[in-house]
Scaffold this active site. Structure first.
Site, PDB file in Angstrom:
ATOM      1  N   LYS A  56       0.829  -1.206   0.000  1.00  0.00           N
ATOM      2  CA  LYS A  56       0.000   0.000   0.000  1.00  0.00           C
ATOM      3  C   LYS A  56       0.863   1.255   0.000  1.00  0.00           C
ATOM      4  O   LYS A  56       0.551   2.236  -0.689  1.00  0.00           O
ATOM      5  CB  LYS A  56      -0.936  -0.012   1.209  1.00  0.00           C
ATOM      6  N   TRP A 109      -5.727  -1.172  -4.784  1.00  0.00           N
ATOM      7  CA  TRP A 109      -5.086  -0.168  -3.930  1.00  0.00           C
ATOM      8  C   TRP A 109      -5.952   0.036  -2.692  1.00  0.00           C
ATOM      9  O   TRP A 109      -7.004   0.639  -2.755  1.00  0.00           O
ATOM     10  CB  TRP A 109      -4.932   1.136  -4.700  1.00  0.00           C
ATOM     11  N   GLU A 110      -5.469  -0.480  -1.552  1.00  0.00           N
ATOM     12  CA  GLU A 110      -6.205  -0.356  -0.287  1.00  0.00           C
ATOM     13  C   GLU A 110      -5.483   0.599   0.652  1.00  0.00           C
ATOM     14  O   GLU A 110      -4.564   0.200   1.342  1.00  0.00           O
ATOM     15  CB  GLU A 110      -6.367  -1.720   0.380  1.00  0.00           C
ATOM     16  N   PHE A 111      -5.866   1.796   0.745  1.00  0.00           N
ATOM     17  CA  PHE A 111      -6.920   2.524   0.043  1.00  0.00           C
ATOM     18  C   PHE A 111      -6.356   3.883  -0.309  1.00  0.00           C
ATOM     19  O   PHE A 111      -5.515   4.404   0.441  1.00  0.00           O
ATOM     20  CB  PHE A 111      -8.161   2.688   0.940  1.00  0.00           C
ATOM     21  N   MET A 138     -15.245  -5.117  -2.545  1.00  0.00           N
ATOM     22  CA  MET A 138     -14.865  -5.918  -1.378  1.00  0.00           C
ATOM     23  C   MET A 138     -15.955  -5.841  -0.307  1.00  0.00           C
ATOM     24  O   MET A 138     -15.917  -5.007   0.608  1.00  0.00           O
ATOM     25  CB  MET A 138     -13.513  -5.440  -0.846  1.00  0.00           C
TER      26      MET A 138
END
Length: 376
Positions: A108, A144-146, A217
């Site tokens: 990330k 991509w979190e987040f 998700m």
């Protein structure tokens, strides 16, 4: 990419239910090798997760690291060919996507550092296409979190837009079929930033315009980050708030994302709590921490196959909650929230009724005798 072109590319490789996807974490390869993946189960398999390398202009990190402290320990050079050989040997129609990012903190941070700089994005995108082609993937998934704040959301769109342009140009230059593009996002288009306790909206239409489909998700609505009360980790409905799959999916549609581009995430895992009082054991019951029977006790995480074993071993009481459309079980002070066959069946019905693009499971190899997959 227009909606019409995206829809046609999806339908050509999907079942009557749309996409039926499964995420295969390469980190679990030694326990869940590619050879046991049931090829007939899925229209799409996601190889997870590969990371961008800040020390190499954010090219993808494929070679196994020598640093013993690195968390990027999957041997991608070994497992990518094995996965592709297994899936292609009997059913070449399965679409295999290279998944980048995920929940890994190291990953990330790399995406957050790469995204603001155009030269870094170009290097990352070029590497992504090269790796996808070298190993025979059909597409790439950006998880991509987040993204952090409004600028992060704009950077996410920049990556996806530039990736789309690059894959289109690469297909024209080589004559090969165009790589597919998907993105993994929070369950609702308003992302809750834990650091500031405020909501930042995704640029939903821009994302949809640059991808073939979106993996939503739809899980982790409750967990170790709030251990004062038990909660349903993937409730389909929630009359007490917005933390539910139905509200999140319908919000994505409301802000302009075509329903057929939304692919609903289904968890093959549970999360545990330790009850304050074993006699007060419903959803929302007071708790004092994570459960003691989970594999990752610090996070209260338990794969579905282990949930089933744990329930049997401890003679747990198992409940199906009609209100949230979820399961929970308890034995003594240990309490687990998870999805079971009835809740999966109801969620897939919801997906069909709302004409979604399909659904996917996290993660392949963690079912119990195909109970959850069959419920779909």
């Amino acid at each position: 990419m227009s909606s019409s072109s995206s829809s046609s590319s999806m339908s050509s490789s999907s079942s009557s239910n749309g996409i039926i996807g499964g995420i295969w974490p390469s980190s679990s390869a030694n326990k869940i090798p590619p050879s046991i993946i049931p090829k007939s189960h899925y229209t799409h398999v996601f190889y997870a997760y590969v990371q961008a390398d800040p020390s190499a202009n954010f090219k993808l990190k494929i070679t196994r690291p020598t640093d013993p402290d690195s968390k990027w320990m999957a041997d991608h050079e070994k497992w990518m060919p094995k996965l592709m050989h297994h899936l292609r040997s009997e059913d070449p129609s399965v679409k295999v996507f290279l998944a980048i990012g995920g929940a890994n903190e190291e990953g990330k941070e790399a995406l957050s550092a790469m995204a603001p700089e155009k030269t870094y994005r170009k290097s990352f995108i070029q590497s992504t296409i090269e790796v996808a082609r070298e190993y025979g993937f059909d597409g790439v998934n950006l998880g991509w979190e987040f993204p952090n704040g409004e600028l992060g959301m704009k950077n996410l769109v920049s990556i996806l837009s530039e990736l789309r342009e690059a894959v289109e140009q690469e297909a024209l230059d080589t004559g090969k079929a165009k790589l597919g593009i998907s993105a993994s996002v929070y369950f609702t288009p308003d992302l809750r930033l834990k650091s500031s306790k405020r909501y930042v909206p995704y640029l939903a239409k821009e994302i949809a315009n640059n991808v073939d489909f979106i993996n939503v998700m739809c899980y982790d609505y409750a967990g170790y980050w709030n251990t004062s009360r038990t909660g349903a980790i993937a409730a389909l409905y929630n009359i007490n708030g917005k933390n539910s799959t139905s509200s999140g999916i319908l919000e994505w549609i409301k802000v302009g994302v075509p329903a057929e581009k939304l692919v609903m995430g289904l968890p093959m895992y549970g999360r545990t709590w330790k009850l304050r009082d074993p006699d007060n054991n419903g959803i929302g019951a007071p708790a004092v921490g994570v459960g003691t029977q989970s594999g990752k006790t610090s996070e209260g995480f338990q794969w579905y196959s282990d949930v089933v074993k744990s329930n049997r071993k401890h003679d747990a009481t198992e409940k199906y909650d009609e209100e949230t459309v979820s399961y929970y079980s308890y034995a003594g002070t240990n309490w687990i929230s998870y999805d079971g066959p009835r809740s999966i069946e109801a969620k897939v019905k919801f997906a069909k009724e709302n004409r979604l693009g399909g659904y996917y499971f996290y993660a392949i190899g963690q079912d119990h005798e195909d109970e959850l997959w069959k419920a779909g």
